[in-house]
Design an enzyme around this catalytic site. Structure first.
Site, PDB file in Angstrom:
ATOM      1  N   GLY A  48       0.901  -1.224  -0.030  1.00  0.00           N
ATOM      2  CA  GLY A  48       0.135   0.090   0.027  1.00  0.00           C
ATOM      3  C   GLY A  48       0.819   1.323  -0.021  1.00  0.00           C
ATOM      4  O   GLY A  48       0.306   2.229  -0.527  1.00  0.00           O
ATOM      5  N   GLU A 103       4.042   4.394   5.738  1.00  0.00           N
ATOM      6  CA  GLU A 103       2.927   3.448   5.881  1.00  0.00           C
ATOM      7  C   GLU A 103       1.826   3.993   5.209  1.00  0.00           C
ATOM      8  O   GLU A 103       1.848   5.233   5.041  1.00  0.00           O
ATOM      9  CB  GLU A 103       2.790   3.072   7.369  1.00  0.00           C
ATOM     10  CG  GLU A 103       1.483   2.447   7.359  1.00  0.00           C
ATOM     11  CD  GLU A 103       1.394   0.916   6.780  1.00  0.00           C
ATOM     12  OE1 GLU A 103       1.536   0.752   5.661  1.00  0.00           O
ATOM     13  OE2 GLU A 103       1.020  -0.086   7.657  1.00  0.00           O
ATOM     14  N   ASP A 104       0.709   3.365   4.649  1.00  0.00           N
ATOM     15  CA  ASP A 104      -0.179   4.004   3.684  1.00  0.00           C
ATOM     16  C   ASP A 104      -1.254   4.506   4.874  1.00  0.00           C
ATOM     17  O   ASP A 104      -1.773   5.732   4.512  1.00  0.00           O
ATOM     18  CB  ASP A 104      -0.973   2.855   2.642  1.00  0.00           C
ATOM     19  CG  ASP A 104      -1.359   1.579   3.509  1.00  0.00           C
ATOM     20  OD1 ASP A 104      -1.039   1.257   4.608  1.00  0.00           O
ATOM     21  OD2 ASP A 104      -1.680   0.712   2.842  1.00  0.00           O
ATOM     22  N   ASP A 107      -4.671   2.411  10.923  1.00  0.00           N
ATOM     23  CA  ASP A 107      -6.338   2.066  11.147  1.00  0.00           C
ATOM     24  C   ASP A 107      -6.149   1.720  12.510  1.00  0.00           C
ATOM     25  O   ASP A 107      -6.476   2.430  13.390  1.00  0.00           O
ATOM     26  CB  ASP A 107      -6.814   1.198  10.300  1.00  0.00           C
ATOM     27  CG  ASP A 107      -8.005   0.497  10.423  1.00  0.00           C
ATOM     28  OD1 ASP A 107      -8.900   1.397  10.972  1.00  0.00           O
ATOM     29  OD2 ASP A 107      -8.492  -0.622   9.654  1.00  0.00           O
ATOM     30  N   LYS A 135      -6.727   7.106  10.037  1.00  0.00           N
ATOM     31  CA  LYS A 135      -8.039   6.680  10.041  1.00  0.00           C
ATOM     32  C   LYS A 135      -8.504   7.348  11.549  1.00  0.00           C
ATOM     33  O   LYS A 135      -7.951   7.070  12.447  1.00  0.00           O
ATOM     34  CB  LYS A 135      -8.507   5.522   9.720  1.00  0.00           C
ATOM     35  CG  LYS A 135      -9.770   5.236   8.907  1.00  0.00           C
ATOM     36  CD  LYS A 135      -9.996   3.898   8.724  1.00  0.00           C
ATOM     37  CE  LYS A 135      -9.557   3.198   7.666  1.00  0.00           C
ATOM     38  NZ  LYS A 135     -10.522   2.153   7.408  1.00  0.00           N
ATOM     39  N   PHE A 156     -13.662   2.829   4.177  1.00  0.00           N
ATOM     40  CA  PHE A 156     -12.675   2.060   3.508  1.00  0.00           C
ATOM     41  C   PHE A 156     -12.262   3.087   2.433  1.00  0.00           C
ATOM     42  O   PHE A 156     -12.999   3.375   1.403  1.00  0.00           O
ATOM     43  CB  PHE A 156     -13.166   0.617   2.977  1.00  0.00           C
ATOM     44  CG  PHE A 156     -11.952  -0.275   2.457  1.00  0.00           C
ATOM     45  CD1 PHE A 156     -11.239  -0.810   3.580  1.00  0.00           C
ATOM     46  CD2 PHE A 156     -11.941  -0.326   1.123  1.00  0.00           C
ATOM     47  CE1 PHE A 156     -10.256  -1.743   3.209  1.00  0.00           C
ATOM     48  CE2 PHE A 156     -10.733  -1.026   1.006  1.00  0.00           C
ATOM     49  CZ  PHE A 156      -9.921  -1.894   1.795  1.00  0.00           C
ATOM     50  N   ASP A 163      -5.604  -0.242  -1.705  1.00  0.00           N
ATOM     51  CA  ASP A 163      -6.451  -1.135  -2.582  1.00  0.00           C
ATOM     52  C   ASP A 163      -7.465  -1.698  -2.253  1.00  0.00           C
ATOM     53  O   ASP A 163      -7.849  -1.639  -1.058  1.00  0.00           O
ATOM     54  CB  ASP A 163      -5.527  -2.557  -3.228  1.00  0.00           C
ATOM     55  CG  ASP A 163      -5.545  -3.341  -1.809  1.00  0.00           C
ATOM     56  OD1 ASP A 163      -5.304  -3.233  -0.729  1.00  0.00           O
ATOM     57  OD2 ASP A 163      -5.647  -4.659  -2.024  1.00  0.00           O
ATOM     58  N   ARG A 169      -5.105   0.814  -6.753  1.00  0.00           N
ATOM     59  CA  ARG A 169      -3.813   1.243  -6.262  1.00  0.00           C
ATOM     60  C   ARG A 169      -3.438   2.443  -7.134  1.00  0.00           C
ATOM     61  O   ARG A 169      -2.828   3.224  -6.772  1.00  0.00           O
ATOM     62  CB  ARG A 169      -2.688   0.298  -6.297  1.00  0.00           C
ATOM     63  CG  ARG A 169      -2.956  -1.078  -5.160  1.00  0.00           C
ATOM     64  CD  ARG A 169      -1.679  -1.723  -5.063  1.00  0.00           C
ATOM     65  NE  ARG A 169      -1.815  -3.004  -4.348  1.00  0.00           N
ATOM     66  CZ  ARG A 169      -1.976  -3.088  -3.077  1.00  0.00           C
ATOM     67  NH1 ARG A 169      -2.013  -2.169  -2.359  1.00  0.00           N
ATOM     68  NH2 ARG A 169      -2.279  -4.513  -2.449  1.00  0.00           N
TER      69      ARG A 169
END
Ligand code: 5GP
Ligand code: MG
Ligand code: MG
Length: 183
Positions: A48, A103-104, A107, A135, A156, A163, A169
């Site tokens: 990600g 990091e993407d 969460d 998030k 989401f 993705d 992506r």
């Protein structure tokens, strides 16, 4: 067929992302200017964060290494269980170097908590996290993120590396998928 038609709405445009990533790169350049001699390693959490790290690295005007790690969290569907397994480890040692994890999205925070613990044991000179998104997740683990791109709602998210079932992506913006895509 246009992938972006599958978005319910856009959260951050390509332009907004580019500006924010440039600002993160500038902050890191400033903070690490006197550390470059000791070695800086940017670590990408695959898959990600790959697009994010590629762009971020070019906004950091210091010599650095780029390395890659893949982890999988066991769990049901889109929820993380907190049990993390290393699928692909780093190629080089990080001992004595200044590590920045790219990091993407943060969460539950369990992936980053695991990664920080695992990398700290390898005795880097320092370790910090740069996450593109954080998030608004209830009961998020307490993870110390020095650099955060954007705060985002508890939905989401896809695009710019993130993705759904390995798709989206390559969408240039960041957005929320239409609910009917899931069903
Ligand atoms: P954690 O819950 O451990 O903080 O996040 C685990 C991983 O789940 C993230 O690194 C990311 O790859 C994935 N993830 C969490 N939330 C989202 C989301 O909204 N969209 C996508 N595409 N992946 C997510
Ligand atoms: Mg990730
Ligand atoms: Mg994924």
């Amino acid at each position: 067929m246009n992938l972006e038609d599958d978005l319910a709405y856009e959260l951050f445009s390509e332009m907004e992302i580019a500006e924010r990533v440039a600002a993160l790169g500038e902050a890191i350049t400033k903070d690490y200017a006197d550390k470059a001699d000791e070695g800086i390693v940017l670590i990408c959490v695959l898959r990600g964060a790959a697009i994010f790290m590629g762009d971020l690295a070019r906004q950091i005007k210091l010599p650095l290494e780029m390395d890659y790690m893949a982890v999988s969290s066991y769990g049901n569907g889109t929820k993380s269980s907190g049990v993390v397994r290393i699928l692909k480890d780093l190629s080089s040692s990080i001992e004595g170097k200044h590590v920045i994890i790219a990091e993407d999205i943060l969460d539950s925070g369990l992936t980053l908590k695991f990664l920080i613990k695992s990398l700290k044991a390898r005795k880097p000179a320092s370790i910090e996290v740069c996450t593109l998104l954080r998030k608004d997740t209830p009961n998020q683990a307490d993870v110390n993120c020095r650099y955060i791109g954007f705060e985002c709602p508890n939905e989401f998210i896809v695009g710019y590396g993130l993705d759904y079932a390995e798709r989206y992506r390559n969408v240039s913006c960041i957005g929320v998928l239409k609910p009917e895509i899931y069903s």
